[in-house]
Design a protein around this motif. Structure first.
Motif, PDB file in Angstrom:
ATOM      1  N   GLU A  44       0.841  -1.213   0.000  1.00 45.56           N
ATOM      2  CA  GLU A  44       0.000   0.000   0.000  1.00 45.56           C
ATOM      3  C   GLU A  44       0.869   1.252   0.000  1.00 45.56           C
ATOM      4  N   LEU A  45       1.893   1.216   0.850  1.00 43.15           N
ATOM      5  CA  LEU A  45       2.785   2.374   0.953  1.00 43.15           C
ATOM      6  C   LEU A  45       3.474   2.626  -0.388  1.00 43.15           C
ATOM      7  N   ALA A  46       3.885   1.545  -1.030  1.00 43.35           N
ATOM      8  CA  ALA A  46       4.532   1.686  -2.347  1.00 43.35           C
ATOM      9  C   ALA A  46       3.539   2.284  -3.343  1.00 43.35           C
ATOM     10  N   ALA A  47       2.281   1.832  -3.274  1.00 47.64           N
ATOM     11  CA  ALA A  47       1.266   2.342  -4.203  1.00 47.64           C
ATOM     12  C   ALA A  47       1.051   3.839  -3.981  1.00 47.64           C
ATOM     13  N   GLU A  48       0.976   4.232  -2.701  1.00 51.08           N
ATOM     14  CA  GLU A  48       0.805   5.667  -2.393  1.00 51.08           C
ATOM     15  C   GLU A  48       1.973   6.484  -2.933  1.00 51.08           C
ATOM     16  N   THR A  49       3.186   5.942  -2.769  1.00 51.43           N
ATOM     17  CA  THR A  49       4.362   6.674  -3.250  1.00 51.43           C
ATOM     18  C   THR A  49       4.314   6.808  -4.765  1.00 51.43           C
ATOM     19  N   VAL A  50       3.897   5.743  -5.430  1.00 50.75           N
ATOM     20  CA  VAL A  50       3.833   5.785  -6.893  1.00 50.75           C
ATOM     21  C   VAL A  50       2.764   6.788  -7.349  1.00 50.75           C
ATOM     22  N   ARG A  51       1.633   6.830  -6.618  1.00 52.49           N
ATOM     23  CA  ARG A  51       0.560   7.768  -6.992  1.00 52.49           C
ATOM     24  C   ARG A  51       0.940   9.221  -6.693  1.00 52.49           C
ATOM     25  N   GLY A  52       1.821   9.391  -5.711  1.00 51.99           N
ATOM     26  CA  GLY A  52       2.128  10.756  -5.251  1.00 51.99           C
ATOM     27  C   GLY A  52       3.249  11.413  -6.050  1.00 51.99           C
ATOM     28  N   HIS A  53       3.751  12.493  -5.483  1.00 45.93           N
ATOM     29  CA  HIS A  53       4.794  13.287  -6.151  1.00 45.93           C
ATOM     30  C   HIS A  53       6.110  13.149  -5.391  1.00 45.93           C
ATOM     31  N   GLY A  54       7.184  13.358  -6.088  1.00 46.52           N
ATOM     32  CA  GLY A  54       8.466  13.531  -5.409  1.00 46.52           C
ATOM     33  C   GLY A  54       9.383  12.321  -5.391  1.00 46.52           C
ATOM     34  N   HIS A  55       8.907  11.171  -5.911  1.00 47.50           N
ATOM     35  CA  HIS A  55       9.784   9.986  -5.895  1.00 47.50           C
ATOM     36  C   HIS A  55       9.890   9.350  -7.286  1.00 47.50           C
ATOM     37  N   HIS A  56       9.789  10.176  -8.309  1.00 50.40           N
ATOM     38  CA  HIS A  56       9.744   9.600  -9.660  1.00 50.40           C
ATOM     39  C   HIS A  56      10.949   9.943 -10.517  1.00 50.40           C
ATOM     40  N   GLN A  57      11.876  10.685  -9.959  1.00 51.52           N
ATOM     41  CA  GLN A  57      13.106  10.975 -10.717  1.00 51.52           C
ATOM     42  C   GLN A  57      14.251  10.190 -10.071  1.00 51.52           C
ATOM     43  N   TYR A  58      15.434  10.290 -10.677  1.00 54.53           N
ATOM     44  CA  TYR A  58      16.577   9.546 -10.149  1.00 54.53           C
ATOM     45  C   TYR A  58      16.771   9.796  -8.659  1.00 54.53           C
ATOM     46  N   ALA A  59      16.857   8.723  -7.905  1.00 60.24           N
ATOM     47  CA  ALA A  59      17.230   8.838  -6.495  1.00 60.24           C
ATOM     48  C   ALA A  59      18.743   9.052  -6.433  1.00 60.24           C
ATOM     49  N   PRO A  60      19.270   9.530  -5.307  1.00 57.86           N
ATOM     50  CA  PRO A  60      20.736   9.580  -5.193  1.00 57.86           C
ATOM     51  C   PRO A  60      21.319   8.194  -5.469  1.00 57.86           C
ATOM     52  N   GLY A  61      22.477   8.149  -6.095  1.00 59.21           N
ATOM     53  CA  GLY A  61      23.089   6.863  -6.445  1.00 59.21           C
ATOM     54  C   GLY A  61      23.212   5.923  -5.257  1.00 59.21           C
ATOM     55  N   ILE A  62      23.554   6.450  -4.101  1.00 58.09           N
ATOM     56  CA  ILE A  62      23.732   5.587  -2.925  1.00 58.09           C
ATOM     57  C   ILE A  62      22.407   5.224  -2.271  1.00 58.09           C
TER      58      ILE A  62
END
Ligand SMILES: Cc1ncc(COP(=O)(O)O)c(C=O)c1O
Length: 384
Positions: A46-64
């Motif tokens: 569910e948490l993953a689904a919320e993150t996917v639906r939301g904003h702010g986690h869809h571009q490159y994460a820091p490499g580490i």
């Protein structure tokens, strides 16, 4: 025209493809590959689904990896093993443990180096050591008990040995290295100044004795890269979120390779992976107990059918010797099994350099629902 490098097509990969195709063609129950037939915890999905639906986690994460996940990994290592890890310099998040293994081996080995590896091997080890231009030196775990032969290990060290690659709990034998074995490895590593790469993806599936990371032994924290992932511990093998932890100097080499393999891993899944790692102890206990009872169900049933069974101390897998049932070759047995009984298993032989050691052995996955295991055992009863 050259179309591929045959060098990297291991027998293991070929057999997995053959067995999966056989399972699909015959409708057999697939106890070959190590993935659960239930999905991971609903609140994490569910948490993953919320993150996917939301904003702010869809571009490159820091490499580490994102700070939240690195913090959760550091807290996990502290909570379970009393290891203090700096989340800013001693962790690299990876695309599954597989990428952490690849980046560690490619980052740390030079052409001509030797690396000691416990066989039977998880198959990516062989391919990655080849890609690094290094040479694997096997130390064979043998039936019936698959313990570490410490004298063989000592004799395997040469002036060219650069590293030691461990896997505990061990796929496919189910061996969980005990403290004495880990101490023997540690004293060798310290005496010869070796790096240890320790694949611990089944860390929460040690059924009898607790899992001990080798990094917790004296002198080992500074020379060990510990690898794990979300896949096995949370029945989320498709997420491919893993990590390596270790001293900053070694981790820089891992990140140096990772940036050219994937640069960054699954940004939208990282917050939920962090939450999963923070699950309360009851989750981990129930999960381990469930898998333990599935182990017991499968091992008991296989023994009744007539196999010689080597019950594993950890992982998703049980090993049997097929000779008591009149077969002497595990590859031949596994090729015939879907037609004979409607079940798929995997021969050990493909995971060994010393193929003789694995010839009569077959691996069965018990990370399947009890009713599926029971149905597989019913079908296998035709072999008696
Ligand atoms: C010993 C071992 N290491 C690593 C992996 C791969 O882990 P991941 O799916 O996180 O890449 C597996 C998966 O089967 C495994 O058995």
């Amino acid at each position: 025209m050259k179309t591929s490098s045959a060098r990297l097509t291991g027998l293991g990969t070929t057999i997995f493809a053959e067995m999966t195709a056989l399972a699909q063609r015959t409708g057999a129950i697939n106890l070959g590959q190590g993935f659960p037939d239930t999905d991971g915890p609903e609140e994490i999905r569910e948490l993953a689904a919320e993150t996917v639906r939301g904003h702010g986690h869809h571009q490159y994460a820091p490499g580490i990896g994102i700070g939240e996940l690195r913090q959760a990994i550091a807290e996990h290592q502290h909570r379970w093993y009393d290891l203090d890890i700096d989340p800013d310099t001693e962790i690299v998040v990876s695309t599954g443990a597989t990428e952490a293994i690849a980046a560690s081996l490619l980052g740390l080995l030079d052409p001509g180096d030797e690396i000691i590896v416990l066989e039977p091997y998880y198959d990516s080890y062989v391919a990655m050591i080849q890609m690094a231009g290094a040479t694997r030196v096997p130390v064979t775990l043998r039936a019936p008990d698959f313990r570490l032969p410490i004298n063989v290990l000592r004799a395997a060290v040469t002036p060219r040995t650069a590293a030691l690659l461990l896997n505990t709990p061990h796929n496919p034998t189910g061996t969980v290295l005990n403290r004495g074995e880990l101490e023997a490895i540690a004293s060798l590593a310290v005496a010869h100044d070796l790096v240890v790469i320790s694949d611990e993806v089944y860390e929460h599936l040690a059924f009898d004795e607790p899992h001990v990371p080798i990094a917790t032994l004296p002198g080992m924290r500074e020379r060990t890269i510990t690898i794990s992932s979300i896949g096995k511990s949370f029945s989320l093998t498709g997420w491919k979120i893993g990590w390596a932890t270790g001293p900053a100097e070694l981790l820089r080499s891992v990140m140096g390779v990772k940036q050219f393999l994937s640069y960054t891993s699954g940004a939208p899944l990282q917050p939920a992976a962090a939450a999963a790692l923070g699950s309360d102890s009851a989750y981990f206990e129930e999960f381990r107990d469930r898998l333990r009872s599935q182990r017991d169900l499968l091992c008991g049933g296989l023994r009744e059918i007539g196999f010689e069974v080597f019950p594993p101390q950890g992982t998703y897998f049980a090993t049997t010797d097929v000779r008591p049932l009149g077969f002497d070759d595990g590859i031949d047995f596994c090729r015939r099994l879907p037609e004979l009984a409607g079940v798929v298993a995997v021969p050990h032989e493909v995971f060994y350099d010393d193929r003789q050691a694995g010839r009569p052995l077959v691996r069965w996955a018990f990370c399947k629902r009890p009713e599926v295991l029971a149905e597989a055992l019913d079908r296998l009863a035709v072999l008696t």
